[in-house]
Design a protein around this motif. Structure first.
Motif, PDB file in Angstrom:
ATOM      1  N   PHE A 115       4.018   6.035  -5.427  1.00 15.26           N
ATOM      2  CA  PHE A 115       4.133   6.209  -6.875  1.00 15.26           C
ATOM      3  C   PHE A 115       2.784   6.501  -7.530  1.00 15.26           C
ATOM      4  O   PHE A 115       2.699   6.586  -8.754  1.00 15.26           O
ATOM      5  N   ARG A 116       1.738   6.654  -6.724  1.00 14.38           N
ATOM      6  CA  ARG A 116       0.412   7.026  -7.219  1.00 14.38           C
ATOM      7  C   ARG A 116      -0.093   6.070  -8.296  1.00 14.38           C
ATOM      8  O   ARG A 116      -0.522   6.477  -9.382  1.00 14.38           O
ATOM      9  N   VAL A 117      -0.044   4.788  -7.990  1.00 15.14           N
ATOM     10  CA  VAL A 117      -0.577   3.759  -8.882  1.00 15.14           C
ATOM     11  C   VAL A 117      -1.500   2.863  -8.076  1.00 15.14           C
ATOM     12  O   VAL A 117      -1.432   2.816  -6.844  1.00 15.14           O
ATOM     13  N   GLY A 118      -2.360   2.157  -8.764  1.00 14.48           N
ATOM     14  CA  GLY A 118      -3.297   1.256  -8.102  1.00 14.48           C
ATOM     15  C   GLY A 118      -2.992  -0.202  -8.362  1.00 14.48           C
ATOM     16  O   GLY A 118      -3.768  -1.077  -7.973  1.00 14.48           O
ATOM     17  N   HIS A 119      -1.868  -0.472  -9.045  1.00 18.06           N
ATOM     18  CA  HIS A 119      -1.473  -1.840  -9.356  1.00 18.06           C
ATOM     19  C   HIS A 119       0.031  -1.990  -9.184  1.00 18.06           C
ATOM     20  O   HIS A 119       0.771  -1.019  -9.366  1.00 18.06           O
ATOM     21  N   LEU A 120       0.469  -3.207  -8.862  1.00 21.15           N
ATOM     22  CA  LEU A 120       1.891  -3.543  -8.829  1.00 21.15           C
ATOM     23  C   LEU A 120       2.062  -4.986  -9.300  1.00 21.15           C
ATOM     24  O   LEU A 120       1.291  -5.865  -8.897  1.00 21.15           O
ATOM     25  N   PRO A 121       3.056  -5.242 -10.138  1.00 17.37           N
ATOM     26  CA  PRO A 121       3.340  -6.633 -10.485  1.00 17.37           C
ATOM     27  C   PRO A 121       3.982  -7.353  -9.308  1.00 17.37           C
ATOM     28  O   PRO A 121       4.756  -6.765  -8.543  1.00 17.37           O
ATOM     29  N   ILE A 122       3.639  -8.637  -9.136  1.00 16.39           N
ATOM     30  CA  ILE A 122       4.300  -9.474  -8.148  1.00 16.39           C
ATOM     31  C   ILE A 122       5.348 -10.316  -8.877  1.00 16.39           C
ATOM     32  O   ILE A 122       5.033 -10.996  -9.858  1.00 16.39           O
ATOM     33  N   VAL A 123       6.581 -10.237  -8.395  1.00 20.30           N
ATOM     34  CA  VAL A 123       7.697 -10.878  -9.069  1.00 20.30           C
ATOM     35  C   VAL A 123       8.454 -11.745  -8.073  1.00 20.30           C
ATOM     36  O   VAL A 123       8.735 -11.312  -6.953  1.00 20.30           O
TER      37      VAL A 123
ATOM     38  N   PHE B 123       0.832  -1.203   0.000  1.00 24.61           N
ATOM     39  CA  PHE B 123       0.000   0.000   0.000  1.00 24.61           C
ATOM     40  C   PHE B 123       0.868   1.256   0.000  1.00 24.61           C
ATOM     41  O   PHE B 123       0.577   2.230  -0.715  1.00 24.61           O
ATOM     42  N   ASP B 124       1.942   1.248   0.803  1.00 20.71           N
ATOM     43  CA  ASP B 124       2.830   2.414   0.870  1.00 20.71           C
ATOM     44  C   ASP B 124       3.487   2.681  -0.483  1.00 20.71           C
ATOM     45  O   ASP B 124       3.611   3.837  -0.898  1.00 20.71           O
ATOM     46  N   ARG B 125       3.882   1.620  -1.152  1.00 20.75           N
ATOM     47  CA  ARG B 125       4.536   1.795  -2.456  1.00 20.75           C
ATOM     48  C   ARG B 125       3.540   2.299  -3.493  1.00 20.75           C
ATOM     49  O   ARG B 125       3.875   3.153  -4.324  1.00 20.75           O
ATOM     50  N   MET B 126       2.329   1.792  -3.468  1.00 22.67           N
ATOM     51  CA  MET B 126       1.312   2.288  -4.404  1.00 22.67           C
ATOM     52  C   MET B 126       1.035   3.766  -4.162  1.00 22.67           C
ATOM     53  O   MET B 126       0.896   4.548  -5.118  1.00 22.67           O
ATOM     54  N   ALA B 127       0.956   4.163  -2.897  1.00 21.00           N
ATOM     55  CA  ALA B 127       0.697   5.566  -2.577  1.00 21.00           C
ATOM     56  C   ALA B 127       1.874   6.443  -2.990  1.00 21.00           C
ATOM     57  O   ALA B 127       1.686   7.555  -3.505  1.00 21.00           O
TER      58      ALA B 127
ATOM     59  N   LEU C 117      -1.075  -7.243  -9.121  1.00 23.30           N
ATOM     60  CA  LEU C 117      -1.798  -7.033  -7.866  1.00 23.30           C
ATOM     61  C   LEU C 117      -2.505  -5.681  -7.905  1.00 23.30           C
ATOM     62  O   LEU C 117      -1.915  -4.662  -8.257  1.00 23.30           O
ATOM     63  N   SER C 118      -3.783  -5.672  -7.543  1.00 18.01           N
ATOM     64  CA  SER C 118      -4.565  -4.448  -7.466  1.00 18.01           C
ATOM     65  C   SER C 118      -4.818  -4.087  -6.009  1.00 18.01           C
ATOM     66  O   SER C 118      -4.948  -4.971  -5.154  1.00 18.01           O
ATOM     67  N   GLU C 119      -4.903  -2.781  -5.740  1.00 16.47           N
ATOM     68  CA  GLU C 119      -5.208  -2.377  -4.366  1.00 16.47           C
ATOM     69  C   GLU C 119      -6.576  -2.899  -3.936  1.00 16.47           C
ATOM     70  O   GLU C 119      -6.820  -3.102  -2.736  1.00 16.47           O
ATOM     71  N   ASP C 120      -7.473  -3.142  -4.884  1.00 13.07           N
ATOM     72  CA  ASP C 120      -8.778  -3.716  -4.560  1.00 13.07           C
ATOM     73  C   ASP C 120      -8.651  -5.144  -4.021  1.00 13.07           C
ATOM     74  O   ASP C 120      -9.529  -5.616  -3.286  1.00 13.07           O
ATOM     75  N   ASP C 121      -7.547  -5.840  -4.403  1.00  9.40           N
ATOM     76  CA  ASP C 121      -7.328  -7.195  -3.900  1.00  9.40           C
ATOM     77  C   ASP C 121      -7.012  -7.201  -2.409  1.00  9.40           C
ATOM     78  O   ASP C 121      -7.183  -8.229  -1.743  1.00  9.40           O
ATOM     79  N   LEU C 122      -6.537  -6.074  -1.890  1.00  9.41           N
ATOM     80  CA  LEU C 122      -6.041  -6.021  -0.516  1.00  9.41           C
ATOM     81  C   LEU C 122      -6.914  -5.194   0.412  1.00  9.41           C
ATOM     82  O   LEU C 122      -6.708  -5.213   1.624  1.00  9.41           O
ATOM     83  N   ILE C 123      -7.870  -4.476  -0.144  1.00  9.95           N
ATOM     84  CA  ILE C 123      -8.587  -3.465   0.635  1.00  9.95           C
ATOM     85  C   ILE C 123      -9.364  -4.064   1.806  1.00  9.95           C
ATOM     86  O   ILE C 123      -9.561  -3.402   2.838  1.00  9.95           O
ATOM     87  N   GLU C 124      -9.800  -5.311   1.690  1.00 10.37           N
ATOM     88  CA  GLU C 124     -10.603  -5.916   2.753  1.00 10.37           C
ATOM     89  C   GLU C 124      -9.773  -6.741   3.741  1.00 10.37           C
ATOM     90  O   GLU C 124     -10.316  -7.303   4.695  1.00 10.37           O
ATOM     91  N   GLU C 125      -8.466  -6.811   3.508  1.00 10.09           N
ATOM     92  CA  GLU C 125      -7.606  -7.545   4.439  1.00 10.09           C
ATOM     93  C   GLU C 125      -7.458  -6.755   5.740  1.00 10.09           C
ATOM     94  O   GLU C 125      -7.381  -5.522   5.721  1.00 10.09           O
TER      95      GLU C 125
END
Length: 220
Positions: free
Chosen positions: A30-38, A24-28, A47-55
């Protein structure tokens, strides 16, 4: 322009060991809502922030979550239009770029894409914009270029817009002159339908009056 040419390494990918909070910190940042998982060089998904919002446990590593990851990407040799299509169709903020072995090379962010599109359409260059409506069967960019060049000007960029169930289309031209009165008069003389103009600066005291008179003459 190929996808590899727009890769940015400024945004690091996520790893399975990263916590939800770190992602979440990295998305904020760089102002993006997605990050690749490598995993090393292996691309696991996007990965989308929507995938994590309910955790609820933000300290949990993302590798421990049951995620249903989407898998959009482009290969390094694909055209940039394929990247634009993915941004548009999948509503993404980053697009991963892989090589032919499907190893992760980097990503293209929406901000990078916006900068490229601005250069592609010459939006930062001074000049006038002319919107023509033409028949799709009579769409000769070569002739339009001749009209523009007849006034010692050049087309900086152009794009078309089609309409459903119609043989008409819009052609938008960005030219490197803001006083486009002579160019407009020539288009009208060749029976082009001028739908709109933008950034039209008149540098001659009476050129706009002469253009208006010409338009009135055609409407008689």
């Amino acid at each position: 322009m190929l996808a590899i040419e727009l890769i940015s390494n400024a945004i690091p990918p996520a790893h399975t060991s990263d916590s939800i909070q770190k992602v979440f910190d990295r998305m904020a940042e760089f102002r993006v809502g997605h990050l690749p998982i490598v995993n090393e060089e292996q691309f696991l998904g996007l990965l989308s922030e929507d995938d994590l919002i309910e955790e609820t446990d933000y300290n949990a590593p993302i590798g421990s979550l049951a995620l249903s990851l989407v898998n959009p990407y482009v290969l390094e040799e694909q055209h940039i239009y394929d990247v634009i299509r993915l941004f548009y169709e999948r509503k993404l903020t980053v697009v991963p770029v892989l090589n032919i072995k499907k190893d992760y090379l980097g990503l293209i962010s929406i901000n990078t894409m916006n900068e490229y599109f601005a250069k592609l359409t010459s939006v930062s260059e001074p000049g006038g914009i002319i919107v023509l409506e033409v028949d799709s069967k009579n769409n000769s960019l070569a002739h339009m270029s001749q009209v523009v060049e007849s006034d010692n000007a050049q087309i900086l960029s152009s794009y078309t817009r089609t309409f459903p169930d119609s043989t008409r289309m819009e052609v938008t031209l960005k030219v490197n002159k803001q006083d486009i009165s002579n160019i407009l008069a020539t288009f009208l003389r060749y029976n082009y339908d001028v739908k709109a103009t933008f950034n039209f600066t008149d540098h001659n005291d009476n050129s706009m009056d002469r253009f208006d008179s010409f338009m009135n003459y055609l409407n008689l």
